[in-house]
Design a protein around this motif. Structure first.
Motif, mmCIF file in Angstrom:
data_model
loop_
_atom_site.group_PDB
_atom_site.id
_atom_site.type_symbol
_atom_site.label_atom_id
_atom_site.label_comp_id
_atom_site.label_asym_id
_atom_site.label_seq_id
_atom_site.Cartn_x
_atom_site.Cartn_y
_atom_site.Cartn_z
ATOM 1 N N LYS A 1 -7.306 4.354 50.818
ATOM 2 C CA LYS A 1 -8.545 4.927 51.337
ATOM 3 C C LYS A 1 -8.937 6.169 50.539
ATOM 4 N N GLU A 2 -7.953 6.996 50.238
ATOM 5 C CA GLU A 2 -8.227 8.204 49.456
ATOM 6 C C GLU A 2 -8.739 7.850 48.059
ATOM 7 N N THR A 3 -8.146 6.803 47.457
ATOM 8 C CA THR A 3 -8.595 6.352 46.140
ATOM 9 C C THR A 3 -10.032 5.866 46.192
ATOM 10 N N ILE A 4 -10.356 5.124 47.263
ATOM 11 C CA ILE A 4 -11.728 4.636 47.421
ATOM 12 C C ILE A 4 -12.701 5.805 47.560
ATOM 13 N N GLU A 5 -12.308 6.801 48.339
ATOM 14 C CA GLU A 5 -13.172 7.980 48.513
ATOM 15 C C GLU A 5 -13.358 8.723 47.203
ATOM 16 N N LEU A 6 -12.285 8.833 46.419
ATOM 17 C CA LEU A 6 -12.383 9.501 45.111
ATOM 18 C C LEU A 6 -13.335 8.738 44.190
ATOM 19 N N ASN A 7 -13.243 7.395 44.211
ATOM 20 C CA ASN A 7 -14.134 6.587 43.383
ATOM 21 C C ASN A 7 -15.588 6.739 43.827
ATOM 22 N N LYS A 8 -15.805 6.801 45.136
ATOM 23 C CA LYS A 8 -17.171 6.960 45.638
ATOM 24 C C LYS A 8 -17.740 8.317 45.238
ATOM 25 N N ARG A 9 -16.893 9.365 45.322
ATOM 26 C CA ARG A 9 -17.361 10.690 44.875
ATOM 27 C C ARG A 9 -17.644 10.694 43.382
ATOM 28 N N ARG A 10 -16.801 9.963 42.636
ATOM 29 C CA ARG A 10 -17.027 9.864 41.193
ATOM 30 C C ARG A 10 -18.335 9.142 40.914
ATOM 31 N N GLN A 11 -18.600 8.071 41.644
ATOM 32 C CA GLN A 11 -19.864 7.357 41.486
ATOM 33 C C GLN A 11 -21.051 8.268 41.798
ATOM 34 N N THR A 12 -20.917 9.031 42.864
ATOM 35 C CA THR A 12 -22.004 9.952 43.239
ATOM 36 C C THR A 12 -22.265 10.966 42.131
#
Length: 396
Positions: free
Chosen positions: A165-176
């Protein structure tokens, strides 16, 4: 004859056996019945000390006290019954502590990560070993151990899922962050400019190759000279006939010839440079187009939940549900264990209190005999008491 046979057979009984305790008790009782009092004394004392949590050990204390009462002085008999009383009182106190620990859930640390049957030989673990001889309680304890292991496995799965979940959140922040950066670049305008530049270069190169016209690649200074030459031609054309312009025309022709020669000399190199520039523009156009497409994909992905994230959410919900169910089952199992332990403790307390009552009754009898002997003058030696020893049917 039967007691003698039992005494003879039990002499050679193996020292290490699951039935050692029972065999020792039978051996001691048989020794008593065939008047081997020294042997029975040693065995009964051994049973009392070695098995302080066993009913046979408790009964051995009374048997030993009764034998001393029959064979020794009243003072020694009183001491022996007092020792039996202390044994029962100590066991009752241990039982109370054991039950208190169970109520405070300290038994969880005993059941987890070790086998209670091989725990260190302390009072609490011995009571636990005795309680676990009940198949129903042993089954509940095994269930609790399995639940604890399962909870640990679920905890590890939750940790892994939390990491995902943390990895997914990091990827989403990176996408943003990337989308924010990409928005600062006007890709549509850039692509339009590059496309126009590509078209112009392609036309220029095509014309230059077709016409072999070196003037197409003239730089700014050279183009300025060419413009001045054209203007001079126009001026000469206007004044031609009014004055003699032959000298000006010759000089202009020489200048123009020099410019054309210079441009023609540089034509191959400039053609190659323009073709190289065209390739660079085309490459930039490809990169810009891909960046624009990638940006569109990222922007679309940010608005949608991808399958991987959906699986993570589903796994989190499933783990939470299973954890909750296991917690409820664990609580129910712990309550069942406590209830069965409470019944076990009550039974043990009842047996100890009964034996304690017997020992105190016998002490009272000894004290009464000692009081009578102190108040009556001794005339002759009294015969030894022939009263039978305590009833051992229950222990056998």
């Amino acid at each position: 004859a039967q007691y003698q046979a039992a005494f003879d057979q039990l002499k050679d009984f193996p020292q290490h056996s699951p039935y050692t305790e029972s065999a020792l008790f039978l051996f001691a009782f048989s020794a008593q019945q065939v008047n081997q009092y020294s042997t029975s004394t040693v065995l009964l004392d051994l049973l009392t000390r070695q098995y302080p949590h066993s009913q046979l050990g408790w009964q051995s204390a009374l048997l030993l006290s009764a034998q001393i009462k029959q064979q020794n002085t009243l003072a020694e008999s009183l001491t022996s019954y007092q020792q039996a009383e202390q044994l029962y009182l100590q066991q009752l106190a241990d039982l109370e502590r054991f039950q208190k620990d169970i109520k405070q859930h300290k038994f969880v640390s005993i059941f987890n990560n070790q086998n209670p049957l091989t725990a260190q030989n302390d009072s609490q673990s011995l009571w636990l070993q005795k309680a676990l001889k009940s198949p129903e309680l042993k089954n509940d304890v095994d269930t609790l151990t399995e639940l604890t292991s399962l909870k640990q496995n679920l905890f590890e799965q939750q940790q892994k899922n939390a990491s995902i979940k943390e990895t997914i959140e990091l990827n989403k922040r990176r996408q943003t962050r990337i989308i924010k950066q990409q928005k600062q670049t006007p890709y549509a305008e850039l692509i339009q400019q590059l496309t126009l530049q590509q078209q112009q270069l392609s036309i220029t190169i095509a014309e230059a190759e077709l016409q072999q016209n070196a003037r197409i690649f003239a730089n700014e200074a050279e183009q300025d000279w060419l413009n001045r030459v054209n203007q001079s031609h126009q001026i000469i054309a206007v004044v031609n006939g009014q004055r003699n312009t032959e000298d000006y025309q010759q000089r202009l022709a020489r200048v123009e010839a020099v410019l054309d020669w210079k441009l023609q000399q540089q034509f191959p190199q400039r053609l190659w440079q323009h073709k190289k520039l065209l390739k660079e523009v085309e490459q930039q156009l490809i990169i810009a187009t891909k960046q624009q497409q990638r940006f569109a994909i990222l922007a679309n992905a940010q608005q949608q939940t991808n399958p991987f994230e959906q699986r993570q959410i589903q796994a989190e919900l499933a783990l939470t549900k299973v954890t909750r169910n296991i917690a409820q089952f664990t609580t129910a199992t712990e309550q069942k264990i406590q209830q069965k332990i409470a019944v076990f403790v009550s039974q043990q307390q009842s047996q100890l209190q009964q034996l304690l009552l017997i020992s105190r009754h016998e002490m009272a009898a000894v004290l009464e005999q000692m009081s009578q002997m102190d108040s009556v003058p001794m005339v002759s030696s009294a015969p030894k008491a022939t009263t039978p020893l305590v009833n051992t049917k229950e222990g056998l």
